[in-house]
Design a protein around this motif. Structure first.
Motif, PDB file in Angstrom:
ATOM      1  N   UNK A 197     -10.186  -6.083   5.522  1.00  0.00           N
ATOM      2  CA  UNK A 197      -9.783  -5.668   4.269  1.00  0.00           C
ATOM      3  C   UNK A 197      -9.738  -6.792   3.328  1.00  0.00           C
ATOM      4  N   UNK A 198     -10.394  -6.508   2.247  1.00  0.00           N
ATOM      5  CA  UNK A 198     -10.587  -7.733   1.293  1.00  0.00           C
ATOM      6  C   UNK A 198     -10.338  -7.093  -0.232  1.00  0.00           C
ATOM      7  N   UNK A 199      -9.720  -7.778  -0.890  1.00  0.00           N
ATOM      8  CA  UNK A 199      -9.156  -7.678  -2.373  1.00  0.00           C
ATOM      9  C   UNK A 199      -9.255  -8.713  -3.204  1.00  0.00           C
ATOM     10  N   UNK A 200     -10.164  -8.783  -4.193  1.00  0.00           N
ATOM     11  CA  UNK A 200     -10.411  -9.985  -4.847  1.00  0.00           C
ATOM     12  C   UNK A 200     -10.184  -9.560  -6.503  1.00  0.00           C
ATOM     13  N   UNK A 201      -9.631 -10.699  -6.894  1.00  0.00           N
ATOM     14  CA  UNK A 201      -8.982 -10.563  -8.430  1.00  0.00           C
ATOM     15  C   UNK A 201      -9.380 -11.835  -9.057  1.00  0.00           C
ATOM     16  N   UNK A 202      -9.351 -11.791 -10.233  1.00  0.00           N
ATOM     17  CA  UNK A 202      -9.319 -12.998 -11.275  1.00  0.00           C
ATOM     18  C   UNK A 202      -8.157 -12.674 -12.473  1.00  0.00           C
ATOM     19  N   UNK A 203      -7.911 -13.493 -13.284  1.00  0.00           N
ATOM     20  CA  UNK A 203      -7.174 -13.107 -14.345  1.00  0.00           C
ATOM     21  C   UNK A 203      -7.572 -11.997 -15.236  1.00  0.00           C
ATOM     22  N   UNK A 234     -11.207  -4.383  -6.864  1.00  0.00           N
ATOM     23  CA  UNK A 234     -10.873  -3.320  -6.173  1.00  0.00           C
ATOM     24  C   UNK A 234     -10.608  -3.897  -4.337  1.00  0.00           C
ATOM     25  N   UNK A 235     -10.382  -2.772  -3.741  1.00  0.00           N
ATOM     26  CA  UNK A 235     -10.114  -3.093  -2.218  1.00  0.00           C
ATOM     27  C   UNK A 235     -11.380  -2.545  -1.486  1.00  0.00           C
ATOM     28  N   UNK A 236     -11.989  -3.506  -0.551  1.00  0.00           N
ATOM     29  CA  UNK A 236     -13.222  -3.095   0.261  1.00  0.00           C
ATOM     30  C   UNK A 236     -12.870  -3.405   1.674  1.00  0.00           C
ATOM     31  N   UNK A 237     -13.265  -2.398   2.611  1.00  0.00           N
ATOM     32  CA  UNK A 237     -13.204  -2.482   4.074  1.00  0.00           C
ATOM     33  C   UNK A 237     -14.562  -2.878   4.524  1.00  0.00           C
ATOM     34  N   UNK A 289     -12.316 -19.981 -15.177  1.00  0.00           N
ATOM     35  CA  UNK A 289     -12.771 -19.007 -14.261  1.00  0.00           C
ATOM     36  C   UNK A 289     -12.045 -19.162 -12.857  1.00  0.00           C
ATOM     37  N   UNK A 290     -11.345 -18.345 -12.210  1.00  0.00           N
ATOM     38  CA  UNK A 290     -11.057 -18.463 -10.793  1.00  0.00           C
ATOM     39  C   UNK A 290     -10.765 -17.171 -10.328  1.00  0.00           C
ATOM     40  N   UNK A 291     -11.341 -16.917  -9.083  1.00  0.00           N
ATOM     41  CA  UNK A 291     -11.303 -15.802  -8.246  1.00  0.00           C
ATOM     42  C   UNK A 291     -10.545 -16.023  -7.006  1.00  0.00           C
ATOM     43  N   UNK A 292      -9.592 -15.244  -6.835  1.00  0.00           N
ATOM     44  CA  UNK A 292      -8.829 -15.326  -5.636  1.00  0.00           C
ATOM     45  C   UNK A 292      -9.119 -13.988  -4.538  1.00  0.00           C
ATOM     46  N   UNK A 293      -9.105 -14.158  -3.256  1.00  0.00           N
ATOM     47  CA  UNK A 293      -9.161 -12.820  -2.415  1.00  0.00           C
ATOM     48  C   UNK A 293      -7.903 -12.907  -1.403  1.00  0.00           C
ATOM     49  N   UNK A 294      -7.636 -11.747  -1.256  1.00  0.00           N
ATOM     50  CA  UNK A 294      -6.771 -11.693  -0.011  1.00  0.00           C
ATOM     51  C   UNK A 294      -7.277 -10.734   1.142  1.00  0.00           C
ATOM     52  N   UNK A 295      -7.391 -11.384   2.387  1.00  0.00           N
ATOM     53  CA  UNK A 295      -7.961 -10.861   3.426  1.00  0.00           C
ATOM     54  C   UNK A 295      -7.003 -10.346   4.314  1.00  0.00           C
ATOM     55  N   UNK A 296      -7.087  -9.271   5.112  1.00  0.00           N
ATOM     56  CA  UNK A 296      -6.039  -8.738   6.109  1.00  0.00           C
ATOM     57  C   UNK A 296      -7.141  -8.141   7.162  1.00  0.00           C
ATOM     58  N   UNK A 297      -6.681  -8.490   8.533  1.00  0.00           N
ATOM     59  CA  UNK A 297      -7.319  -8.040   9.625  1.00  0.00           C
ATOM     60  C   UNK A 297      -6.396  -8.059  10.787  1.00  0.00           C
TER      61      UNK A 297
END
Length: 144
Positions: free
Chosen positions: A47-53, A58-61, A79-87
């Motif tokens: 599960x991946x969710x990426x965001x910037x300011x 959105x969420x992606x599987x 510019x900065x993008x961070x992502x949260x990874x769940x597995x």
């Protein structure tokens, strides 16, 4: 002749419009972030969710060997993008791109290519990748 020129101007403005996957970066640097799931077969999806300011991508599987990609125009020092990874019980977030990095690991080619495996995260700035190097583990105490 004026009508024809006006028509070409209008038509080209529609044809040259940037899209979400292929932005048109006039004066800014263009970057692409790739995230690939290289997790074991028959394991839960990544599960991946990426965001910037400004943007929530959105969420992606991602199932095994599936790639998620996004592109953007860099605004220097912003510019900065961070992502949260769940597995599989793991939960890890980090910046996949940051214009303020002292050494921008993506800068040379405009590519940030992340491969997610069961032991952690791997990186290269080459697409298509020939070889990826270990970046960090799933443990939040390891720096990415």
């Amino acid at each position: 002749m004026i009508k024809y020129s006006f028509f070409l101007l209008i038509a080209s403005s529609f044809l040259l419009q940037p899209t979400a996957s292929q932005p048109n970066c006039f004066l800014d640097n263009k970057y692409a972030v790739y995230i690939v799931s290289n997790l074991p077969p028959k394991s839960p999806p990544l599960q991946v969710h990426c965001i910037s300011k400004d943007d929530d991508l959105g969420h992606h599987n991602l199932t095994q060997n599936v790639e998620y990609r996004f592109a953007f125009c860099e605004i220097a020092f912003v510019t900065m993008f961070s992502c949260r990874f769940r597995w599989n019980g793991h939960d890890r977030g980090f910046h996949v791109y940051d214009a303020n990095w002292d050494y921008n690991r993506c800068r040379s080619a405009g590519i940030c290519y992340y491969v997610v495996k069961s032991d952690g995260f791997y990186f290269t700035n080459v697409y298509p990748p020939k070889k990826v190097g270990f970046l960090c583990g799933w443990n939040p105490s390891s720096k990415c």
